[in-house]
Structure formats: structure tokens, C-alpha cells
Write a protein that holds these residues in place. Sequence first.
Motif, PDB file in Angstrom:
ATOM      1  N   MET A   1     -14.361  -5.207   4.851  1.00 53.05           N
ATOM      2  CA  MET A   1     -13.715  -4.183   5.666  1.00 53.05           C
ATOM      3  C   MET A   1     -14.776  -3.217   6.198  1.00 53.05           C
ATOM      4  O   MET A   1     -15.612  -2.733   5.446  1.00 53.05           O
ATOM      5  N   SER A   2     -14.753  -2.956   7.507  1.00 50.42           N
ATOM      6  CA  SER A   2     -15.722  -2.057   8.110  1.00 50.42           C
ATOM      7  C   SER A   2     -15.439  -0.610   7.699  1.00 50.42           C
ATOM      8  O   SER A   2     -14.356  -0.291   7.176  1.00 50.42           O
ATOM      9  N   SER A   3     -16.386   0.267   7.961  1.00 47.52           N
ATOM     10  CA  SER A   3     -16.203   1.687   7.625  1.00 47.52           C
ATOM     11  C   SER A   3     -15.019   2.276   8.377  1.00 47.52           C
ATOM     12  O   SER A   3     -14.226   3.048   7.823  1.00 47.52           O
ATOM     13  N   GLY A   4     -14.887   1.909   9.647  1.00 51.75           N
ATOM     14  CA  GLY A   4     -13.756   2.403  10.424  1.00 51.75           C
ATOM     15  C   GLY A   4     -12.430   1.947   9.860  1.00 51.75           C
ATOM     16  O   GLY A   4     -11.458   2.713   9.804  1.00 51.75           O
ATOM     17  N   GLU A   5     -12.365   0.704   9.429  1.00 50.35           N
ATOM     18  CA  GLU A   5     -11.137   0.177   8.827  1.00 50.35           C
ATOM     19  C   GLU A   5     -10.843   0.867   7.501  1.00 50.35           C
ATOM     20  O   GLU A   5      -9.675   1.119   7.175  1.00 50.35           O
ATOM     21  N   ARG A   6     -11.886   1.185   6.743  1.00 45.63           N
ATOM     22  CA  ARG A   6     -11.681   1.898   5.471  1.00 45.63           C
ATOM     23  C   ARG A   6     -11.131   3.299   5.714  1.00 45.63           C
ATOM     24  O   ARG A   6     -10.262   3.770   4.967  1.00 45.63           O
ATOM     25  N   VAL A   7     -11.606   3.944   6.748  1.00 50.68           N
ATOM     26  CA  VAL A   7     -11.116   5.285   7.078  1.00 50.68           C
ATOM     27  C   VAL A   7      -9.642   5.226   7.452  1.00 50.68           C
ATOM     28  O   VAL A   7      -8.835   6.043   6.981  1.00 50.68           O
ATOM     29  N   ARG A   8      -9.296   4.259   8.283  1.00 50.85           N
ATOM     30  CA  ARG A   8      -7.900   4.154   8.699  1.00 50.85           C
ATOM     31  C   ARG A   8      -6.998   3.811   7.514  1.00 50.85           C
ATOM     32  O   ARG A   8      -5.910   4.381   7.365  1.00 50.85           O
ATOM     33  N   ALA A   9      -7.432   2.880   6.664  1.00 54.35           N
ATOM     34  CA  ALA A   9      -6.636   2.512   5.490  1.00 54.35           C
ATOM     35  C   ALA A   9      -6.474   3.697   4.555  1.00 54.35           C
ATOM     36  O   ALA A   9      -5.391   3.915   3.983  1.00 54.35           O
ATOM     37  N   ALA A  10      -7.538   4.483   4.400  1.00 50.83           N
ATOM     38  CA  ALA A  10      -7.457   5.673   3.544  1.00 50.83           C
ATOM     39  C   ALA A  10      -6.468   6.667   4.114  1.00 50.83           C
ATOM     40  O   ALA A  10      -5.671   7.274   3.372  1.00 50.83           O
ATOM     41  N   ALA A  11      -6.500   6.850   5.437  1.00 50.84           N
ATOM     42  CA  ALA A  11      -5.595   7.805   6.073  1.00 50.84           C
ATOM     43  C   ALA A  11      -4.139   7.366   5.932  1.00 50.84           C
ATOM     44  O   ALA A  11      -3.256   8.180   5.623  1.00 50.84           O
ATOM     45  N   VAL A  12      -3.887   6.089   6.152  1.00 53.43           N
ATOM     46  CA  VAL A  12      -2.511   5.582   6.004  1.00 53.43           C
ATOM     47  C   VAL A  12      -2.014   5.829   4.582  1.00 53.43           C
ATOM     48  O   VAL A  12      -0.899   6.334   4.377  1.00 53.43           O
ATOM     49  N   LYS A  13      -2.824   5.492   3.605  1.00 57.04           N
ATOM     50  CA  LYS A  13      -2.428   5.654   2.203  1.00 57.04           C
ATOM     51  C   LYS A  13      -2.172   7.117   1.859  1.00 57.04           C
ATOM     52  O   LYS A  13      -1.138   7.453   1.257  1.00 57.04           O
ATOM     53  N   LEU A  14      -3.085   7.990   2.239  1.00 57.99           N
ATOM     54  CA  LEU A  14      -2.971   9.398   1.851  1.00 57.99           C
ATOM     55  C   LEU A  14      -1.916  10.141   2.654  1.00 57.99           C
ATOM     56  O   LEU A  14      -1.179  10.964   2.105  1.00 57.99           O
ATOM     57  N   PHE A  15      -1.824   9.888   3.955  1.00 59.38           N
ATOM     58  CA  PHE A  15      -0.800  10.554   4.757  1.00 59.38           C
ATOM     59  C   PHE A  15       0.596  10.150   4.282  1.00 59.38           C
ATOM     60  O   PHE A  15       1.523  10.966   4.284  1.00 59.38           O
TER      61      PHE A  15
END
Length: 215
Positions: A1-15
Motif C-alpha cells: 500500500m502506498s503512502s497516499g493509500e495509507r493516509v486515505r485508509a487511516a482517514a476512513v477508519k478514524l473519521f
Amino acid sequence: MSSGERVRAAAVKLFAAKGFHGTGIRDLAQEADLSSATLYHYMGTKEDLLVEIMTNALRRLLDAAAKATAGAVDPVARLRSLVALHVLAHAARPAETRVVDNEVDALSDAARTRVVALRDEYEALWSHTIADGVAAGVFHTAHPAVTRLALLEMCSGVARWYSPAGALPPEGLATHYAELALGALGHPAAVRVADLEQCLEVVAQVWDVPVQPGF
């Protein structure tokens, strides 16, 4: 998973878990395993990230609905498909769909206008289907707008409680909800998994989830 994908996945989970306002930049950085400074390279502002998540999910809903109802004249078949797609999407992507359903009020006015326009476009598919059914005499409701909102709320609730370990698999859940929706509009009819074969295929394609073998 790229850094950008990790950021988006983190945001989805936390939001989804903590809400937009309850999620800090440090929370996102820690979840994505990046420094706070590096995080901004992949997300712009926190609101930019929220808007991207919401618009992406809404466009997927619109894309799926357009594909599954293309050429369908019968309002009963169209409503059945819309309900099944909504339920399947919320079961398959509960965090993303919860963000869409719950975080609109967190947006600034300009961002909210863009997101709500997509949401209204999607809900219009439901409104037109119900109106066509009422005009054809196959649906019966004195309050079409309220009925639409009630059905959407019912189907969206799947994202809050559905578990793959539960009594019904996704396709069984979709057929049951389609029956409930038709019954609410005065058109009780049995719905089979075979009736939803196209919906299952569309959800698999648009939302990148597997279709059950044999369907």
C-alpha cells in the motif's frame, strides 16, 4: 500500500470511528505511520481528505446505480436494485459509507455544496423510481419523500451493525431488505438472490468486493 493509500485508509477508519472533528492530524499521522509533516504531502488539508472520501463514495453509489438500473423501465425492478445496491455497499464498505452518512455537517459551506449535490443526484434516482411506481399504481404511499428518506435510513443502518459472521450473508441481507422496501410501498413480493445477480456483479466491480460463487 502506498503512502497516499495509507493516509486515505487511516482517514476512513478514524473519521468513521471518531468523527471528523474528533480526529486530529497526529491521529492520522500515527495511524498512517507517517510524520505529521509528511502527512500534508499526501492529503492537503484535513477537509480536503474528507471531501475526497465522501465524493469518491457517492460517485461509486451513483455509478453502481446507473449500471444496475440501465434500461430498466419497471419501477419495482429499479427499486429492488437500488435497495440491494445500497445495502450491499454499506455492508461491504461500512466505514466509508458511515463517513458519507454522518459527516456532511462537518464540511465548510463550499465543500458541503459539492457533496450535497452528489447526494441529491443519488437520492433523485430513488425519488423518480418511487414516483414512477406511484404513477403506475404499483406503489402506494401518501408521502413519497418521507418514504424515500425512511428507506434510505433503513438501508444505511446496515453499516452500523452488519457483520459477516451474522445470520445472513450479504446477498441474503440484500434480498430481505428489498422485500421490506417493496412491502413498505404496498407491493409485497418475494425477492430471490437470482433477481439481484446484476447487483452483485456491479457491487463487486464498483466497490471491489467478491461476488459469492454461483450468483
